[in-house]
Design a protein around this motif. Structure first.
Motif, PDB file in Angstrom:
ATOM      1  N   TRP A  82     111.413  -6.841 -11.269  1.00  0.00           N
ATOM      2  CA  TRP A  82     112.474  -7.119  -9.928  1.00  0.00           C
ATOM      3  C   TRP A  82     112.314  -6.658  -8.977  1.00  0.00           C
ATOM      4  CZ3 TRP A  82     115.975 -10.798  -8.869  1.00  0.00           C
ATOM      5  CH2 TRP A  82     116.050 -12.250  -9.729  1.00  0.00           C
ATOM      6  N   SER A  94     115.004  -5.355 -14.558  1.00  0.00           N
ATOM      7  CA  SER A  94     115.717  -3.489 -15.478  1.00  0.00           C
ATOM      8  C   SER A  94     116.132  -4.037 -16.124  1.00  0.00           C
ATOM      9  CB  SER A  94     116.766  -3.481 -13.786  1.00  0.00           C
ATOM     10  OG  SER A  94     116.087  -2.679 -12.819  1.00  0.00           O
ATOM     11  N   PHE A  95     116.697  -4.874 -16.969  1.00  0.00           N
ATOM     12  CA  PHE A  95     117.613  -4.964 -18.820  1.00  0.00           C
ATOM     13  C   PHE A  95     117.033  -4.916 -19.383  1.00  0.00           C
ATOM     14  CE2 PHE A  95     119.234  -6.713 -22.395  1.00  0.00           C
ATOM     15  CZ  PHE A  95     120.200  -6.703 -22.200  1.00  0.00           C
ATOM     16  N   GLU A  96     115.503  -4.522 -18.771  1.00  0.00           N
ATOM     17  CA  GLU A  96     114.562  -4.193 -20.191  1.00  0.00           C
ATOM     18  C   GLU A  96     113.914  -3.237 -19.853  1.00  0.00           C
ATOM     19  OE1 GLU A  96     114.164  -7.362 -18.168  1.00  0.00           O
ATOM     20  OE2 GLU A  96     115.056  -8.428 -20.341  1.00  0.00           O
ATOM     21  N   CYS A 113     115.747  -1.671  -9.207  1.00  0.00           N
ATOM     22  CA  CYS A 113     116.167  -1.841  -8.247  1.00  0.00           C
ATOM     23  C   CYS A 113     116.609  -3.612  -8.719  1.00  0.00           C
ATOM     24  CB  CYS A 113     115.495  -2.041  -7.130  1.00  0.00           C
ATOM     25  SG  CYS A 113     116.360  -3.163  -5.263  1.00  0.00           S
TER      26      CYS A 113
END
Ligand code: DLZ
Length: 163
Positions: free
Chosen positions: A31, A65-67, A89
């Motif tokens: 992302w 980012s969650f991963e 980010c």
């Protein structure tokens, strides 16, 4: 000097220990790729500058980012990294998604380091807009990826010194 004018990544290179022989995992979120690729580049260039060998730096990409914390776990286990650096980010949008992702990745990063007793570095920009992210990924405020690399080196060294 006002924070708004400061390169937040400035440091004294002489004060950083050599990191030859240590293994580093860098996990990068897809992302906001233009930003995260600059952060990742700054991070690996800084590791190389301080002695890391190219074959001892493993880069892994994850969807968002969650991963990142799970990506870090994979690198601790499969690559036996001495430290992992999570790079992402997250940019504030109109909904609360931002809060949930930031909270989860920060908590996940901290838990990752505690679980493996190794440095897990939070190299995630959490900004109000794209310009703030640009400014911190090789722009007027430096590169958060450089800072993340320095943190990983310092924390590996701290562990070694106290052994
Ligand atoms: C869904 C989402 C949104 C809205 N924004 C971002 C962002 O600004 N930065 C980022 O790294 N990831 C974002 N994601 C994706 C989530 O991190 C995650 O990949 C998905 O929710 C799937 O678990």
């Amino acid at each position: 000097m006002a924070t708004s004018l400061k390169n937040l990544s400035a440091y004294d290179p002489e004060s950083i220990p050599d990191c030859t022989g240590f293994k580093f995992g860098i996990v990068v979120s897809e992302w906001n790729e233009a930003i995260t690729s600059s952060l990742a580049e700054g991070c690996s260039e800084t590791l190389l500058k301080h002695g890391a060998m190219r074959e001892n730096i493993k880069l892994l990409t994850v969807p968002g980012s969650f991963e990142l914390p799970l990506g870090g776990q994979i690198l601790f286990e499969s690559f036996e990294a001495d430290a992992v650096i999570l790079i992402g980010c997250v940019i504030q949008g109109e909904t609360r998604h931002f809060d949930f992702i930031c909270q989860a990745v920060a908590q996940g990063c901290m838990e990752l380091g505690m679980k493996y007793h190794k440095p897990a570095v939070f190299g995630v920009l959490t900004t109000n807009n794209l310009q703030q992210a640009i400014d911190r990924s090789g722009g007027i405020h430096g590169n958060k990826g450089d800072e993340a690399a320095i943190t990983a080196i310092k924390m590996i060294n701290l562990k070694l010194r106290l052994k």
